[in-house]
Design an enzyme around this catalytic site. Structure first.
Site, PDB file in Angstrom:
ATOM      1  CD  GLU A  67      37.328  57.544  33.772  1.00 22.96           C
ATOM      2  OE1 GLU A  67      36.203  57.471  32.901  1.00 22.96           O
ATOM      3  OE2 GLU A  67      37.369  57.207  34.786  1.00 22.96           O
TER       4      GLU A  67
ATOM      5  CB  SER B  21      26.601  57.190  28.074  1.00 19.00           C
ATOM      6  OG  SER B  21      27.807  57.726  27.189  1.00 19.00           O
TER       7      SER B  21
ATOM      8  CB  SER C  47      37.783  54.431  30.400  1.00 15.76           C
ATOM      9  OG  SER C  47      36.933  55.574  31.025  1.00 15.76           O
TER      10      SER C  47
HETATM   11  N1  LIG Z   1      37.820  39.861  36.788  1.00 24.12           N
HETATM   12  C1  LIG Z   1      37.696  40.560  35.241  1.00 24.12           C
HETATM   13  N2  LIG Z   1      36.890  38.954  34.928  1.00 24.12           N
HETATM   14  C2  LIG Z   1      36.480  39.232  32.971  1.00 24.12           C
HETATM   15  N3  LIG Z   1      36.370  40.636  32.579  1.00 24.12           N
HETATM   16  C3  LIG Z   1      36.522  41.416  33.662  1.00 24.12           C
HETATM   17  C4  LIG Z   1      37.046  41.081  35.260  1.00 24.12           C
HETATM   18  N4  LIG Z   1      36.931  42.358  36.310  1.00 24.12           N
HETATM   19  C5  LIG Z   1      36.593  43.578  35.057  1.00 24.12           C
HETATM   20  N5  LIG Z   1      36.114  42.499  33.742  1.00 24.12           N
HETATM   21  C6  LIG Z   1      36.042  42.923  32.255  1.00 24.12           C
HETATM   22  O1  LIG Z   1      36.470  44.835  32.563  1.00 24.12           O
HETATM   23  C7  LIG Z   1      36.144  45.817  32.219  1.00 24.12           C
HETATM   24  C8  LIG Z   1      35.996  47.050  33.003  1.00 24.12           C
HETATM   25  O2  LIG Z   1      35.954  45.993  34.036  1.00 24.12           O
HETATM   26  P1  LIG Z   1      35.278  47.329  35.700  1.00 24.12           P
HETATM   27  O3  LIG Z   1      33.801  47.885  35.264  1.00 24.12           O
HETATM   28  O4  LIG Z   1      35.651  46.792  36.832  1.00 24.12           O
HETATM   29  O5  LIG Z   1      36.719  48.596  35.092  1.00 24.12           O
HETATM   30  P2  LIG Z   1      35.758  50.231  34.959  1.00 24.12           P
HETATM   31  O6  LIG Z   1      37.361  50.024  34.227  1.00 24.12           O
HETATM   32  O7  LIG Z   1      35.791  51.430  36.669  1.00 24.12           O
HETATM   33  O8  LIG Z   1      34.820  50.238  34.104  1.00 24.12           O
HETATM   34  P3  LIG Z   1      33.968  51.651  33.639  1.00 24.12           P
HETATM   35  O9  LIG Z   1      34.414  52.055  32.354  1.00 24.12           O
HETATM   36  O10 LIG Z   1      32.767  51.161  33.699  1.00 24.12           O
HETATM   37  O11 LIG Z   1      33.769  52.834  35.090  1.00 24.12           O
HETATM   38  C9  LIG Z   1      34.985  45.120  32.785  1.00 24.12           C
HETATM   39  O12 LIG Z   1      33.749  45.994  31.512  1.00 24.12           O
HETATM   40  C10 LIG Z   1      34.971  43.932  32.109  1.00 24.12           C
HETATM   41  O13 LIG Z   1      34.539  43.841  30.937  1.00 24.12           O
END
Ligand SMILES: Nc1ncnc2c1ncn2[C@@H]1O[C@H](COP(=O)(O)OP(=O)(O)OP(=O)(O)O)[C@@H](O)[C@H]1O
Ligand SMILES: [Mg+2]
Length: 331
Positions: free
Chosen positions: A14, A307, A166
Site C-alpha cells: 500500500e 477517503s 486495499s
Molecule cells: N466474505 C466476503 N464476502 C463478500 N465480499 C467480501 C468478503 N470479504 C471481503 N469482501 C469485499 O472485499 C473488500 C475488502 O475486504 P476487507 O475489508 O476485508 O479487506 P481490506 O483489503 O483489508 O480492506 P481495506 O482497504 O479496507 O483495508 C470488502 O470491502 C468487501 O467489498
C-alpha cells in the site's frame, strides 16, 4: 508551534496509497498552527526527511539514503509523528513499536492493537464472540496450500490475505478458470507461509463502513456509517476503491434503515474499544437484512480528503483540515 513529522511510505503493497493519503494531509494541514516536516520511507526502508512551509508534491522527491532505524534519534526532535502509513510495517505494529521504543509520540493505535487488527482472522473471532455481529464462515490456510484447498472446496468463496489491505489479492472465486493468475498475484505480494482466508461469499448485501473519533480524554465523537456501492466491480476491490467515480459512496447510508445506521455507529465505537484502538479507527461491515457481518477494523484507514472517514466527518460538520488538527491535538 507544535513540530509535526508526517511519516509515509514503507515496504508495503500500500506504498502508493500511503503517499496519496499523506499528500492530501500535506495539501491541507494548517501551516499557521504547525511546523511541518515529512519523512518518506522508501520501499527499501531508506528515508528522506525534509521540512516544508507550504504544500509540496512529494511524488517528485528523490529517494533517501538513511535507513529508517537510523532516523529514530532525529525523529525525537518532533512533538508528534503523524502517521500516513498503511499496511505492512506502517500499520501492523512494527513502526509503532519502533516509535514506542524511541519514545516518540505518534497518532493512532499502539503497537499491540495495530498488530491485533492487522490479523483479520483472530480479531474477527474476538469481535464475533463479544458482540451480536456475524462473521463470514472462514478457513485459514498458508499460501503454499491455497491451490490444493481451492481444488477441494465448494465454490463460490471469497479469498483474501489475512494481513493486507486495499483489497489487494482479494477475489470472488466462482470457478477455477483463473486460478493460475490468482496464485501469481498472491505470490507477487506474499510469501508461501503467509496466511490466506477462504470465506463464505456474502453476495446480496449492502456494504457499509464506519469510523469513530476518540478524544484525548477517551470520550468519543460518533460518526455516521458510509454506504459503498461499487459501480462496475462485484465488490469493493482495488479499482472500485481508487478509481475516480468507480464507486458511489454516500452518507447517510440510506441503503440500510436509520435504526441500523445508529447500531453500526455504536458498533464502530464498541469494536474500537474492544480491540484497544486509539484516536480513530474504521470498521467494515456487510449487511444482509437484519444480519450485520463484520469484516475488519483498520487502525490507519485511508486519509485522502475523499477517503471514507473524512467523508463521514464532513457529514457531521468536521472538515478535512479540522480532522487533521483533531488527530494532532488529541494525540
Ligand atoms: N466474505 C466476503 N464476502 C463478500 N465480499 C467480501 C468478503 N470479504 C471481503 N469482501 C469485499 O472485499 C473488500 C475488502 O475486504 P476487507 O475489508 O476485508 O479487506 P481490506 O483489503 O483489508 O480492506 P481495506 O482497504 O479496507 O483495508 C470488502 O470491502 C468487501 O467489498
Ligand atoms: Mg476493508
Amino acid at each position: 508551534m507544535k513540530k509535526i513529522i508526517i511519516i509515509c511510505g514503507g515496504p508495503s503493497s500500500e506504498y502508493d496509497i500511503s503517499l496519496l493519503s499523506s499528500q492530501s494531509i500535506i495539501d491541507n494541514i494548517d501551516y499557521n498552527k504547525y511546523s511541518v516536516s515529512i519523512c518518506i520511507i522508501g520501499k527499501d526502508r531508506k528515508c528522506t526527511i525534509k521540512q516544508i512551509s507550504k504544500p509540496e508534491n512529494i511524488s517528485k522527491w528523490e529517494n533517501g539514503n538513511i535507513l529508517f532505524t537510523d532516523t529514530l534519534l532525529r525523529l525525537k526532535e518532533y512533538d508528534i509523528a503523524l502517521l500516513g502509513t498503511h499496511g505492512q510495517f506502517g500499520e501492523d505494529g512494527v513502526l509503532q513499536t519502533y516509535l514506542e521504543e524511541a519514545q516518540i509520540p505518534y497518532t493512532g493505535s499502539d503497537s499491540y492493537s495495530s498488530r491485533l487488527c492487522m490479523d483479520k482472522f483472530r480479531s474477527s473471532i474476538l469481535v464475533n464472540s463479544s458482540t451480536d455481529l456475524f462473521i463470514p464462515k472462514t478457513d485459514i490456510v498458508h499460501l503454499n496450500n491455497l491451490e490444493e484447498f481451492l481444488n477441494n472446496v465448494k465454490l463460490p468463496v471469497f479469498i483474501k490475505p489475512n494481513k493486507n489491505g486495499s483489497s489487494i489479492c482479494s477475489y470472488v472465486v466462482k470457478d477455477l478458470n483463473n486460478l493460475k493468475q490468482i496464485l501469481k498475484d498472491f505470490y507477487s505480494h506474499h510469501k508461501g507461509e503467509d496466511e490466506i482466508l477462504i470465506q463464505e461469499y456474502i453476495e446480496k448485501k449492502t456494504e457499509v463502513s464506519c469510523g469513530c473519533l476518540e478524544k484525548k480524554d477517551h470520550t468519543f465523537i460518533q460518526l455516521p456509517p458510509i454506504e459503498i456501492i461499487p459501480k462496475t466491480s462485484k465488490f469493493f476491490d482495488y479499482t472500485a476503491k481508487y478509481t475516480k467515480n468507480a464507486s458511489l459512496e454516500r452518507t447517510p447510508a440510506i441503503g440500510i434503515p436509520k435504526e441500523q445506521r445508529e447500531i453500526v455507529s455504536e458498533l464502530a465505537i464498541n469494536i474500537h474499544k474492544l480491540l484497544g484502538c486509539r484516536l480513530y479507527s474504521r470498521s467494515d461491515f456487510l449487511v444482509t437484512g437484519k444480519k450485520i457481518y463484520y469484516l475488519e477494523t483498520n487502525t490507519l484507514p485511508g486519509m485522502t480528503s475523499t477517503s471514507l472517514i473524512p467523508q463521514e466527518a464532513k457529514e457531521i460538520g468536521i472538515d478535512y483540515r479540522d480532522l487533521i488538527s483533531f488527530f494532532i491535538d488529541n494525540s
